[in-house]
Design an enzyme around this catalytic site. Sequence first.
Site, PDB file in Angstrom:
ATOM      1  N   ARG A  79       0.815  -1.226   0.000  1.00  0.00           N
ATOM      2  CA  ARG A  79       0.000   0.000   0.000  1.00  0.00           C
ATOM      3  C   ARG A  79       0.841   1.266   0.000  1.00  0.00           C
ATOM      4  NH1 ARG A  79      -2.306   0.310   4.414  1.00  0.00           N
ATOM      5  NH2 ARG A  79      -2.383  -1.802   5.243  1.00  0.00           N
ATOM      6  N   TYR A 130     -19.586  15.618 -13.575  1.00  0.00           N
ATOM      7  CA  TYR A 130     -19.674  14.177 -13.362  1.00  0.00           C
ATOM      8  C   TYR A 130     -20.519  13.886 -12.119  1.00  0.00           C
ATOM      9  CZ  TYR A 130     -18.560   9.454 -12.141  1.00  0.00           C
ATOM     10  OH  TYR A 130     -18.671   8.144 -11.768  1.00  0.00           O
ATOM     11  N   ASP A 201     -11.105  18.739 -12.548  1.00  0.00           N
ATOM     12  CA  ASP A 201     -11.194  17.406 -13.143  1.00  0.00           C
ATOM     13  C   ASP A 201     -10.887  17.575 -14.634  1.00  0.00           C
ATOM     14  OD1 ASP A 201     -12.080  15.061 -14.411  1.00  0.00           O
ATOM     15  OD2 ASP A 201     -13.564  14.657 -12.853  1.00  0.00           O
ATOM     16  N   LYS A 226     -10.556   6.749 -18.542  1.00  0.00           N
ATOM     17  CA  LYS A 226     -11.128   7.283 -19.782  1.00  0.00           C
ATOM     18  C   LYS A 226     -10.051   7.457 -20.858  1.00  0.00           C
ATOM     19  CE  LYS A 226     -15.105   7.691 -17.617  1.00  0.00           C
ATOM     20  NZ  LYS A 226     -15.225   6.778 -16.499  1.00  0.00           N
TER      21      LYS A 226
HETATM   22  C1  LIG Z   1     -15.333  13.507 -15.662  1.00  0.00           C
HETATM   23  C2  LIG Z   1     -15.228  12.279 -14.787  1.00  0.00           C
HETATM   24  N1  LIG Z   1     -14.538  12.349 -13.643  1.00  0.00           N
HETATM   25  C3  LIG Z   1     -14.422  11.290 -12.822  1.00  0.00           C
HETATM   26  C4  LIG Z   1     -15.031  10.089 -13.109  1.00  0.00           C
HETATM   27  C5  LIG Z   1     -14.904   8.924 -12.152  1.00  0.00           C
HETATM   28  O1  LIG Z   1     -13.911   8.063 -12.601  1.00  0.00           O
HETATM   29  P1  LIG Z   1     -13.897   6.467 -12.362  1.00  0.00           P
HETATM   30  O2  LIG Z   1     -15.098   5.900 -13.056  1.00  0.00           O
HETATM   31  O3  LIG Z   1     -12.585   6.060 -12.953  1.00  0.00           O
HETATM   32  O4  LIG Z   1     -13.974   6.237 -10.903  1.00  0.00           O
HETATM   33  C6  LIG Z   1     -15.754   9.962 -14.300  1.00  0.00           C
HETATM   34  C7  LIG Z   1     -16.420   8.675 -14.631  1.00  0.00           C
HETATM   35  O5  LIG Z   1     -17.238   8.597 -15.525  1.00  0.00           O
HETATM   36  C8  LIG Z   1     -15.861  11.092 -15.153  1.00  0.00           C
HETATM   37  O6  LIG Z   1     -16.569  11.043 -16.293  1.00  0.00           O
END
Ligand SMILES: Cc1ncc(COP(=O)(O)O)c(C=O)c1O
Length: 410
Positions: A79, A130, A201, A226
């Site tokens: 970890r 999101y 983000d 993604k």
């Molecule tokens: C813009 C955005 N941020 C964060 C996330 C969360 O990521 P994860 O699905 O890898 O946990 C997503 C998931 O769809 C997303 O579209």
Amino acid sequence: MTDAASPDDRTPCPLPGPGDPTESGHRPHLPVTDATRAVRPATLAITAGRPHASPDAPLNEPVAFASAYHAGGPIAYARDGNPSWAALEDAIGTLEGGSALAFASGMAAIAAVLDTLPLGARVVAPLDGYSGTRVLLRDAGAPGRWEPVLVDVTDTAAVLDAADGAALVWLESPTNPLNGVVDLPAVITGAHALGAAVAVDNTYATPLLQRPLELGADVVVHSVTKLLAGHSDVVLGATVTRDDARCEAMREHRTFYGAIPGPMEAYLALRGIRTLAVRLDRAQANASELAARLATHPDVSRVRYPGLPDDPGAARAAAQMAGPGSMLAFEVRGGAAAAEAVAKATRLIVHATSLGGIESTMERRARWSEDVGIPASLLRMSVGCEDVEDLWADLDRALRVGGAAGAGDA
Ligand SMILES: Cc1ncc(COP(=O)(O)O)c(C=O)c1O
């Protein structure tokens, strides 16, 4: 696709140089020298995070399957760290211009940023953004853990109004799913003047199109799942910051809450990053072409894509991004029923959630979040790398099916 910054005007990133591992176990790979900084981001995506060059050294960091390490070094237990994560972190950190930490998912990275805020911290966050971030802040945390204030983040005055007294302003740009573009320089400067930190983000844009730390943001978050990993086969996340104390707090969070990535996932994500520039170039060109064609399609009432000259986010995107990206949103005439029928009628474009894979995917977003102003007929399309004429033929046919299904609907 052009690069956002010339090699000369990119801020040097504060990653550790060559030599010993850092106290926290971050093992530097290829040293970040003036020579490596002098290349453009698309090249860094290929060169960053490789093992030191020496005779017989592998070109890629091997996958380190280990739950314990020989005593005496900075990493004792799984970890604490892992060489496969370190290689991925070097690459993401070099691309964003900060120190990266890899997490088990984008949500784990988001949670690490939010959980290291003081109890009861006010967090300004996107209404259009999101949904996982919004739900975590609003409903999933312990009562009183945060004080979320949800705003339209494309409205700079509204964000700064809400930011007074906030610990953190959380931004997405472009936003998921409405493709709104935040005035990042204005919001970051204004939030800082009010004493609030700013997190961005950067999942939609990737560091090849936008580098928020260079615009003054305090922390960047990625769903590496993604575009960075890019093949719909791993779940991973990352944080990047230039603030050592914040980085250390999030590293401790990862160690003690245990949201650590798997080494195989880290390897796959880094392998994905190697082709990010070519994938993004192709996907963005496809998205631009599809957006232009959709804008004149009789079954489409509105296209939201900052690469269209009359899009409300076009000027901001041109000022702060190296390209408008590969995510499209468009509204179908005939309401929810028509949009749902379009999503189900495609044969090549996969009817699925998520985004950023090499294959195109599409879904009606309001099937998840009816309550935050997402139009019921809005389809979000993650444009992939297929031949654009095949994508268009599939979309055009599905739109006609949807048009028939929605006839007579609102
Ligand atoms: C813009 C955005 N941020 C964060 C996330 C969360 O990521 P994860 O699905 O890898 O946990 C997503 C998931 O769809 C997303 O579209």
